[in-house]
Write a protein that holds these residues in place. Structure first.
Motif, PDB file in Angstrom:
ATOM      1  N   SER A  58       7.984 -11.392  -3.671  1.00 29.22           N
ATOM      2  CA  SER A  58       7.702 -10.143  -4.364  1.00 29.22           C
ATOM      3  C   SER A  58       7.320 -10.407  -5.818  1.00 29.22           C
ATOM      4  N   ASN A  62       3.752  -9.536  -7.656  1.00 27.78           N
ATOM      5  CA  ASN A  62       3.680  -8.842  -8.933  1.00 27.78           C
ATOM      6  C   ASN A  62       2.797  -9.609  -9.910  1.00 27.78           C
ATOM      7  N   ILE A  68       2.382  -2.351  -7.474  1.00 24.23           N
ATOM      8  CA  ILE A  68       2.933  -1.237  -6.704  1.00 24.23           C
ATOM      9  C   ILE A  68       3.512  -1.747  -5.387  1.00 24.23           C
ATOM     10  N   ASP A  69       2.784  -2.607  -4.704  1.00 22.71           N
ATOM     11  CA  ASP A  69       3.279  -3.165  -3.449  1.00 22.71           C
ATOM     12  C   ASP A  69       4.499  -4.052  -3.676  1.00 22.71           C
ATOM     13  N   SER A  70       4.485  -4.793  -4.770  1.00 17.97           N
ATOM     14  CA  SER A  70       5.633  -5.621  -5.119  1.00 17.97           C
ATOM     15  C   SER A  70       6.863  -4.758  -5.383  1.00 17.97           C
ATOM     16  N   ALA A  71       6.670  -3.631  -6.045  1.00 17.44           N
ATOM     17  CA  ALA A  71       7.794  -2.725  -6.324  1.00 17.44           C
ATOM     18  C   ALA A  71       8.362  -2.172  -5.019  1.00 17.44           C
ATOM     19  N   GLY A  72       7.509  -1.837  -4.072  1.00 16.59           N
ATOM     20  CA  GLY A  72       7.998  -1.341  -2.782  1.00 16.59           C
ATOM     21  C   GLY A  72       8.781  -2.392  -2.020  1.00 16.59           C
ATOM     22  N   CYS A 123      12.288   0.453  -8.851  1.00 16.74           N
ATOM     23  CA  CYS A 123      11.142  -0.009  -8.067  1.00 16.74           C
ATOM     24  C   CYS A 123      10.746   1.020  -7.013  1.00 16.74           C
ATOM     25  N   GLY A 124      11.726   1.705  -6.459  1.00 17.26           N
ATOM     26  CA  GLY A 124      11.404   2.771  -5.510  1.00 17.26           C
ATOM     27  C   GLY A 124      10.628   3.890  -6.177  1.00 17.26           C
ATOM     28  N   TYR A 127       7.097   2.698  -6.742  1.00 20.43           N
ATOM     29  CA  TYR A 127       6.339   2.667  -5.494  1.00 20.43           C
ATOM     30  C   TYR A 127       5.930   4.071  -5.058  1.00 20.43           C
ATOM     31  N   GLY A 130       3.540   5.503  -8.017  1.00 26.20           N
ATOM     32  CA  GLY A 130       2.505   4.617  -8.548  1.00 26.20           C
ATOM     33  C   GLY A 130       1.106   4.967  -8.071  1.00 26.20           C
ATOM     34  N   ARG A 132      -2.705   3.289  -7.378  1.00 25.13           N
ATOM     35  CA  ARG A 132      -3.263   1.988  -7.028  1.00 25.13           C
ATOM     36  C   ARG A 132      -4.701   1.787  -7.513  1.00 25.13           C
TER      37      ARG A 132
END
Length: 139
Positions: A58, A62, A68-72, A123-124, A127, A130, A132
């Motif tokens: 993750s 980032n 955004i994907d890393s935060a999810g 992070c949620g 996500y 966020g 993109r």
């Protein structure tokens, strides 16, 4: 002639600003992976040691501009670790439980669970809220 105040207006950052900065940073998954490794590497426990490689991946996402994907991914795996870590109960007499809770391992466990809870919230939120647009131009 009215006098003009030339001092710059400073605004205090809100809690949402701090949470968004925490969720977009590569530091939180790395910190949680470090705490998990410190707790479960010796003696080696297989199930908890599944989490550090995923959290480090993750961090890689980032740093590769997929924030955004890393935060999810961080929120999901931090929530899963928090769920599994909160199920563990201290056994033994009252004195032994207090020694485990307030010893070095207890403090690290508390810090790991605190960071995991912060990751789930921050992070949620990143996500879910966020955008993109910036990530799509990188691909």
């Amino acid at each position: 002639m009215p006098s003009e105040d030339k001092t710059p207006q400073t605004t205090n950052p809100s809690a949402l600003t701090y949470a968004q900065a925490w969720g977009l940073s590569p530091f939180p998954p790395t910190l949680l992976a470090t705490f998990i490794t410190a707790l479960h590497f010796r003696p080696f426990r297989t199930l908890p040691m599944v989490f550090p490689p995923v959290l480090l991946f993750s961090t890689y996402l980032n740093l590769s501009s997929f924030k955004i994907d890393s935060a999810g991914l961080t929120a999901a795996w931090s929530g899963l670790y928090l769920l599994l870590a909160s199920r563990r109960r201290a056994t033994g007499s009252f004195g032994a439980r207090m020694g485990k809770q307030f010893g070095a391992r207890g403090w690290v466990r508390g810090a790991a669970m605190g960071v995991a809870g912060g990751n789930v919230l921050a992070c949620g939120g990143v996500y879910v809220l966020g955008k993109r647009e910036g990530e799509e131009s990188v691909r």
